[in-house]
Structure formats: C-alpha cells, structure tokens
Write an enzyme that holds these catalytic residues in place. Structure first.
Site, PDB file in Angstrom:
ATOM      1  N   HIS A 112      42.552  40.065  36.883  1.00  0.00           N
ATOM      2  CA  HIS A 112      41.918  39.157  36.158  1.00  0.00           C
ATOM      3  C   HIS A 112      42.381  39.089  34.908  1.00  0.00           C
ATOM      4  CE1 HIS A 112      38.541  39.098  33.080  1.00  0.00           C
ATOM      5  NE2 HIS A 112      38.524  37.908  33.489  1.00  0.00           N
ATOM      6  N   VAL A 115      41.616  34.989  27.761  1.00  0.00           N
ATOM      7  CA  VAL A 115      41.498  34.855  26.476  1.00  0.00           C
ATOM      8  C   VAL A 115      40.684  33.787  26.129  1.00  0.00           C
ATOM      9  CG1 VAL A 115      43.573  36.231  25.941  1.00  0.00           C
ATOM     10  CG2 VAL A 115      43.854  33.757  26.560  1.00  0.00           C
TER      11      VAL A 115
END
Length: 315
Positions: A112, A115
C-alpha cells in the site's frame, strides 16, 4: 502546526504532480505485469473528480488499483473535523494518489502507498477569516505472507532514504507512526511489517513539505518492484494460497474498521468503488486459527510482525 515558510500552499502544483505520479506508476506496473490497467474516470456530484486505474486477473497482480482523486466541498465530514473545530464551516480540497497491489503469488507481498494533500480555505464572507489551513500526508507499508528478511530490509531502507534529506528525526518518527497506525487494535496485531506513515504534516513549510511528499511518492517503485521481481517465479501450492487468503482477511478488517482514508472517503460522499478497490478479491476467515509450531506460517508471527528496527545490524 508549525509552518516555517510564509509561502502559501499551491494546490494546482500538487494536483499536477499527483496526476503524473499516477500515470508513471501505472506505466511501470503494466510493463511489469504485461497486462493493462482499466481506466475509469469519474465525477463527484458534490464537487471534484478522479481517475481510478484498476487491474484484475492480470498475469501477476490478482488485483491492483492506483487511484487519483481531487475532491472539494463546503463542509468537512466527521472523520476530518472531529478533532479540528477550527475547520468548521470551511470549504475544503482533498487530493491524493492511493494504491494497493495484491499479487496472486503468496510469496509476493501486498503493498500500500498513498500521498495526499488537504487544504481548508477561509470563508471570504468572514472578516479576518485567516489563512488556509493545509497539510500533507502519506506513506507506504508492506504486508507479506511468507516474508524474507532481505526484502523487508530493502523496503525499510528505501523508506529511510526517501525522508532522510529532510531531517534525521523524520524516519524514526514516521516509522513508529506507521507501526502504531497499521495495527489491528481489536486483535492486538500488526497488519504487516510497516514502512512509514505521516499525516497533518506542514512542519517544513509548503515547498519543503511538498518536496518530502514527492520523495515518498517517487520512492514507491524502487521500494517494491525489486522485491516482487525476486519472488515472482517462486512456486506455490494450496497451502500457501490458503494462508494468503486467511491473512488477507486481516487486511480487510483493518481497512473497514480502522483506516482513516476509507472513513474520510465514505463519509465525504466519495466514490465507493474507488475507495474499496483496496480489498483483495479472495479472502478467508477461520475461527481461532493458529499456525503450526515451527512452520513458515508461524515465522510470520514470531519473526516478522513484532515491531523492530529493520535497519539495525543483526540476523
């Protein structure tokens, strides 16, 4: 929230970077897998849009999603405003790239990364409304089923190197934050072997906080692809596949019970298909299952899930 620069936030600059990041990552993953990602552009009725890129039943990835979203609205959902009363009544923008990749081969870890950027704009109708309130967040974490120490060290080394130029204190801070965050409290169990995680981050001012976030986003492919390139041809059978499906259940539990991004997306009227693209396609749950003593499955629990400093010298 300490902001060391007077420079105000530039959402358009962040949006352009995130859009390009999604395209770059998808292109590299398509080259690695040999199959194409589906493109699904969508509009949010309450404001905003996004592009979801999904691969299902690929040559390597059983499911993977790389999502870009840029949404805005007139009021924050409870998950974002509960601890921030100063944001009440402000219009907001939230944008980010979020990905989850589920390989078919159990020797290859799930991963995973995300941002994101958030800004709450002052109300122009209110005198002395103040400045925008903004922050960055993100990180990446690795969830292996049959881990290798060299792979976990590689992942943590790339995470360290991504944030080290911005302050010696940041990696230990973000690594510990990741260990705390990706933790299933109802099972007293880590989700995986960690990585780094940060949120509500504006400490360095806009330009440097944005640079740090870019560094994390750009580090994802160097952190992950060498691992799966090493493991993709390892043979597996029913036992490994069965354990992978069991451990994927923990992934589902975390995302639906504890993940702040999932809660924010659902509470803000986000696109459900894109939010839940992170869920694996095949999962199993068993009642009070325990690994066989001395097995490879037990090693995950005894040697890898306990929190440790993976950059420290040692076996």
């Amino acid at each position: 929230m300490r902001q060391s620069e007077n420079c105000g936030p530039d959402p358009e600059k962040v949006r352009a970077y995130l859009s390009n990041l999604q395209a770059d990552i998808v292109a590299r993953l398509e080259a690695f897998d040999g199959a194409s990602f589906r493109t699904d552009a969508w509009q949010r009725p309450e404001g905003g849009k996004g592009i979801t890129r999904v691969i299902e039943e690929g040559n390597f990835f059983e499911r993977g999603g790389v999502n870009f979203s840029h949404v805005h609205g007139k009021g924050l959902p409870p998950s974002a405003s509960a601890n921030r009363p100063q944001l009440a009544g402000r219009e907001f923008e939230a944008m980010g790239v979020s990905l989850v990749l589920h390989p078919r081969n159990p020797w290859c870890p799930t991963v995973h990364m995300n941002v994101r950027f958030f800004v709450a704009h002052p109300d122009p109708a209110v005198e002395a409304a103040g400045e925008p309130i903004w922050w960055f967040g993100g990180g990446m974490d690795l969830t292996p089923y049959y881990p290798f120490a060299e792979d976990v060290r590689h992942f943590h080394t790339v995470c360290h190197d991504a944030v080290a130029p911005f302050g010696a204190d940041l990696h230990p801070r973000f690594k510990a934050w990741c260990d705390r965050y990706f933790f299933l409290k109802h099972r007293n169990e880590p989700r995986g072997v960690g990585g780094l995680f940060f949120d509500d981050f504006s400490d360095l001012g806009f330009e440097q906080s944005f640079a740090l976030t870019r560094s994390v986003g750009d580090a994802f492919l160097p952190a992950y692809l060498p691992i799966v390139e090493r493991r993709r041809e390892m043979p597996w059978g029913g036992r490994e596949r069965d354990f992978q499906a069991f451990r994927r259940g923990r992934y589902v539990e975390f995302n639906l019970v504890w993940d702040r991004g999932t809660l924010f997306g659902l509470q803000s009227g986000g696109r459900t298909e894109s939010i839940l693209m992170s869920l694996p396609p095949e999962v199993k749950w068993r009642y009070d299952w325990q690994p066989e003593p001395g097995s490879a499955e037990e090693r995950l629990y005894t040697e890898f899930l306990p929190v440790r400093d993976w950059l420290a010298p040692g076996p």
